[in-house]
Scaffold this active site. Structure first.
Site, PDB file in Angstrom:
ATOM      1  CE1 TYR A   1     -57.257   6.811 -51.248  1.00  0.00           C
ATOM      2  CE2 TYR A   1     -59.356   6.756 -50.107  1.00  0.00           C
ATOM      3  CZ  TYR A   1     -57.979   6.747 -50.073  1.00  0.00           C
ATOM      4  OH  TYR A   1     -57.348   6.680 -48.867  1.00  0.00           O
TER       5      TYR A   1
ATOM      6  CE  LYS B   1     -41.468   6.791 -56.289  1.00  0.00           C
ATOM      7  NZ  LYS B   1     -40.291   6.922 -55.418  1.00  0.00           N
TER       8      LYS B   1
ATOM      9  CG  ASP C   1     -39.467   8.420 -52.357  1.00  0.00           C
ATOM     10  OD1 ASP C   1     -39.674   9.549 -52.847  1.00  0.00           O
ATOM     11  OD2 ASP C   1     -38.736   7.569 -52.904  1.00  0.00           O
TER      12      ASP C   1
ATOM     13  CG  ASP D   1     -55.277   7.709 -46.661  1.00  0.00           C
ATOM     14  OD1 ASP D   1     -55.881   8.204 -45.688  1.00  0.00           O
ATOM     15  OD2 ASP D   1     -55.073   6.485 -46.800  1.00  0.00           O
TER      16      ASP D   1
ATOM     17  CG  ASP E   1     -53.270   8.246 -40.928  1.00  0.00           C
ATOM     18  OD1 ASP E   1     -54.169   9.112 -41.045  1.00  0.00           O
ATOM     19  OD2 ASP E   1     -53.494   7.052 -40.621  1.00  0.00           O
TER      20      ASP E   1
HETATM   21  C1  IPM Z   1     -59.197   9.357 -44.262  1.00  0.00           C
HETATM   22  C2  IPM Z   1     -59.548   7.916 -44.048  1.00  0.00           C
HETATM   23  C3  IPM Z   1     -60.404   7.462 -45.219  1.00  0.00           C
HETATM   24  C4  IPM Z   1     -59.565   7.592 -46.468  1.00  0.00           C
HETATM   25  C5  IPM Z   1     -60.978   6.041 -45.088  1.00  0.00           C
HETATM   26  C6  IPM Z   1     -61.776   5.883 -43.806  1.00  0.00           C
HETATM   27  C7  IPM Z   1     -61.786   5.653 -46.271  1.00  0.00           C
HETATM   28  O1  IPM Z   1     -58.410   7.145 -43.896  1.00  0.00           O
HETATM   29  O2  IPM Z   1     -60.122  10.186 -44.304  1.00  0.00           O
HETATM   30  O3  IPM Z   1     -58.011   9.662 -44.355  1.00  0.00           O
HETATM   31  O4  IPM Z   1     -58.791   6.687 -46.796  1.00  0.00           O
HETATM   32  O5  IPM Z   1     -59.668   8.614 -47.131  1.00  0.00           O
HETATM   33 MG    MG Z   2     -56.612   8.269 -43.852  1.00  0.00          MG
END
Ligand code: IPM
Ligand code: MG
Length: 364
Positions: free
Chosen positions: A141, A191, A223, A247, A251
């Site tokens: 990032y 990794k 993975d 990240d 999710d």
């Molecule tokens: C998160 C989001 C952010 C990230 C985006 C919106 C920049 O996906 O907080 O996980 O990638 O960190």
């Molecule tokens: Mg995210």
């Protein structure tokens, strides 16, 4: 006690869910005799509309003067042009970097009454209670070089997964400290079979582990971790990993709880230790859900649980945090459901109504 809290509602459903969280915070204040002074600021799309930037210096300064920051969500189709100079997400990244929020805590707890509201088998997700600690201010990032360029052979671009041993060490400490207060099992995800930064990560993790002999440390490739999270999620207690892996994995992990609308997060500027208050930014893990905005349907539970994390980690109010969490459980046990967690026999509930129910149950 008196606390100053910066409130950045942001875009889409952000303002609606933040309103409910503030309601809950005020009830906690009344019940326990605290004063929460709220200072509102703009971030994301609203800030772009008002000031031309996703985060103004004034908002950043405001956050720095407060004990904690409560954020809704940023982004929306209005600001989505890929050629746009500023993006709402830049505001979020600038806050993370500007406030040195290196530790992102994303707990995933499956509530027993919601085991049938997910796409996974109830027997797989029952009892899941894991915490992902994501490094938030390093890696791909923010690493340099990060740029695009052109040569006779065409366009090129680079992002760098850069980590110093200091950055790795402090995030590993967060993982170990939090594991100490839980089931004492830490999985460090990397990794290392491919990436040099992961090999350093693994080495530092092993070194820090010597200071925490009570915690069992396991290294896992990212993975394999992605696979295990779906196959046997109850295996995990605390997971610690670098920014991009975190990240993606969070999710994935969020789907174990059925809806992103259930999950809170904290981003801290210090290693959390019992009895120590760490400055932090608190936001639900869901986005701005522009299609749902303004309809009183968004699930405010994630933001309300986010407030509980704020009470716990930045304000040192553990008892108050538990009262909020128990009130959420009461509302769910009574069958109240927003659209995203609606199940057979549930009572369909709007954003405001859910907030009211939780606030009311806190007074009881
Ligand atoms: C998160 C989001 C952010 C990230 C985006 C919106 C920049 O996906 O907080 O996980 O990638 O960190
Ligand atoms: Mg995210």
């Amino acid at each position: 006690m008196k606390f100053n809290i910066a409130v950045l509602p942001g875009d889409g459903v952000g303002p609606e869910v933040v309103t409910e969280a503030v309601k809950v915070l005020e009830v906690a204040g009344e019940r326990f005799g605290h004063e929460f002074r709220l200072h509102y600021g703009a971030v994301g799309g609203v800030a772009i509309d008002q000031h031309g930037v996703a985060l103004t210096d004034d908002t950043l300064k405001l956050c720095k003067r407060c004990h904690a920051v409560l954020l809704g969500a940023v982004g929306g189709p209005k600001w989505d042009d890929p050629l746009a100079k500023v993006r709402p997400e830049d505001g979020l990244l600038a806050l993370r970097k500007g406030l040195r929020l290196f530790a992102n805590l994303r707990p995933v707890k499956v509530f027993p009454m919601l085991v049938n509201s997910t796409t996974l088998k109830p027997e797989v997700i029952r009892g899941v209670d894991l915490l992902v600690v994501r490094e938030l201010t390093g890696g791909l990032y923010f690493g340099k070089p990060k740029k695009r360029w052109q040569t006779a052979r065409g366009r090129h671009a680079v992002d760098s997964m850069l980590y110093s041993e200091k950055e790795i060490e402090r995030i590993l400490r967060v993982g170990f400290e939090l594991a100490m207060g839980r089931r004492k099992k830490l999985v460090s995800v990397d990794k290392a079979n491919v990436l040099e930064s992961s090999r350093l990560w693994r080495q530092v993790a092993t070194e820090v582990a010597t200071e925490y002999p009570q915690v069992e440390l396991e290294h896992m490739l990212v993975d394999a971790c992605a696979m295990r999270l779906i196959q046997r999620p109850a295996y995990f207690d605390v997971v610690v990993t670098e920014n991009t892996f975190g990240d993606i994995l969070t999710d994935e992990a969020s789907m174990l709880a059925g809806s992103m609308g259930m999950l809170p997060s904290a981003s801290l500027a210090a290693v959390p230790k019992a009895g120590v208050m760490a400055f932090g930014l608190y936001e639900p893990i869901h986005g701005s859900a522009p299609k749902r905005a303004g309809q009183n349907v968004a699930n405010p539970v994630a933001t309300i649980l986010t407030c509980a994390m704020m009470l716990r980690y930045s304000l040192g109010l553990e008892k108050e945090a538990q009262v909020v969490e128990n009130a959420v459980i009461s509302a769910l046990e009574a069958g109240y459901r927003t659209y995203d967690i609606m199940d057979e026999g549930g009572t369909r509930t709007g954003t405001r109504e859910m907030g009211d129910l939780i606030a009311k149950s806190m007074k009881a």
